[in-house]
Design an enzyme around this catalytic site. Structure first.
Site, PDB file in Angstrom:
ATOM      1  N   CYS A  85      -1.940   7.824  -4.801  1.00  0.00           N
ATOM      2  CA  CYS A  85      -3.495   8.041  -4.344  1.00  0.00           C
ATOM      3  C   CYS A  85      -3.355   8.861  -2.913  1.00  0.00           C
ATOM      4  CB  CYS A  85      -4.181   6.567  -3.798  1.00  0.00           C
ATOM      5  SG  CYS A  85      -6.014   6.689  -2.956  1.00  0.00           S
ATOM      6  N   HIS A 194      -3.486   2.377  -7.780  1.00  0.00           N
ATOM      7  CA  HIS A 194      -2.405   1.217  -6.903  1.00  0.00           C
ATOM      8  C   HIS A 194      -1.351   0.473  -6.291  1.00  0.00           C
ATOM      9  CE1 HIS A 194      -4.064   3.286  -2.883  1.00  0.00           C
ATOM     10  NE2 HIS A 194      -4.825   3.595  -3.683  1.00  0.00           N
ATOM     11  N   GLU A 196       0.645  -0.841  -5.660  1.00  0.00           N
ATOM     12  CA  GLU A 196       1.141  -2.087  -5.032  1.00  0.00           C
ATOM     13  C   GLU A 196       0.483  -3.489  -4.117  1.00  0.00           C
ATOM     14  OE1 GLU A 196      -0.084   1.027  -4.064  1.00  0.00           O
ATOM     15  OE2 GLU A 196      -1.231   1.272  -2.295  1.00  0.00           O
TER      16      GLU A 196
END
Lengths: 222, 81
Positions: A85, A194, A196
């Protein structure tokens, strides 16, 4: 294996990125934007967020942070580097990756589980996926529309540098549905969605994102 | 004291959703003159005395390095009297 996670002023997802590294079996090392010392890490993650308040352009000021000098130098000699990002935006501003991320086509900030297809499994961060594998991970950004000139786009397509593509409707106006790209060598990857935030089903929509982190750890063992 | 102006615009081929949104808002307010709108950035840089050509070249270098992203933007440098 030590994976550095950089915190810039305004980073948001550094803790989740560090948590993902630990879940993958690695040791997460916090790196500070103002410190050139990479503390002998084997790989680096530039996390999501709004570094320097997104002033000027997303990633434009972070690119010149002291820590980036060392990161750019190491990445050019093959160190695995993942930008997620805002991290992807920093990689483009640093010219480590081609193109740029611009305002989402409909101007809305997006926050949604997004289906993407992993197209290139020859990068340091995607080797544990199967080619064409579809996964669902969160997409949350205001400036995620990948733009580049026609020549760059042709090169990315023909050299297999498109790491991930959005599946279904184009969420933000990115050219050719691009969700993530790599450099020619495959050690540097930029991703708009994302991984994570999707490492276990308790806190994420899926656990699909974990393989990005295990990939990096296995690529460093090789 | 002089003012150096750097104008930064997205390249014509780069989609400008902000400009488009402004362009779409104008007719709603009764302003019907605009065929299209593109939005950019303007930097006003104050310097001591009259800028020298060397100084302007330095500003152009800074614009290329930081103020604009040459991948998607173009810029112009001028002195405001």
């Amino acid at each position: 294996m030590k994976v550095g996670v950089v915190t810039f002023p305004g980073s948001l997802d550094d803790r989740d990125a560090a948590r993902a590294v630990r879940a993958a079996g690695g040791q997460a090392i916090s790196l500070w934007h103002g410190d050139e010392d990479l503390q002998s890490v084997d790989a680096v993650i530039l996390p999501g967020g709004f570094s320097y308040g997104d002033y000027l352009r997303c990633g434009a000021i972070s690119r010149f942070a002291p820590v980036m000098t060392s990161i750019i130098e190491r990445a050019k000699t093959g160190m695995p580097l993942l930008g997620i990002c805002n991290g992807f935006q920093i990689l483009c501003e640093s010219h480590l990756l081609p193109g740029a991320l611009t305002r989402n086509k409909d101007l809305h900030f997006l926050c949604t589980p997004q289906r993407i297809a992993i197209e290139n499994t020859n990068t340091a961060w995607t080797s544990n996926f199967e080619g064409g594998q579809e996964i669902v991970i969160p997409l949350k950004n205001g400036e995620g529309s990948f733009q580049c000139d026609d020549k760059t786009l042709t090169q990315l397509e023909s050299e297999g540098q498109i790491v991930a593509r959005y599946v279904g409707k184009n969420p933000n106006g990115s050219r050719n549905l691009i969700a993530g790209i790599s450099n020619a060598k495959g050690n540097i990857v930029g991703l708009m969605p994302h991984p994570e935030h999707a490492i276990d089903s308790l806190t994420g929509p899926t656990a699909d994102g974990l393989a990005f982190f295990t990939s990096a750890l296995s690529s460093m063992v090789k | 004291m002089a003012k150096i102006i750097v104008d930064v615009m997205l390249k014509p081929e780069i989609l400008d959703p902000q400009g488009q949104a402004v362009g779409a808002a104008l007719p709603r307010l009764g302003f019907t003159f605009a065929k299209s709108v593109r939005q950019g950035k303007r930097f006003e840089i104050e310097v001591e005395g009259e800028p020298t050509p060397a100084q302007l070249a330095e500003v152009a270098k800074a614009a290329e390095t930081l103020l604009a992203n040459p991948v998607i933007e173009t810029f112009t440098v001028r002195v405001e009297k």
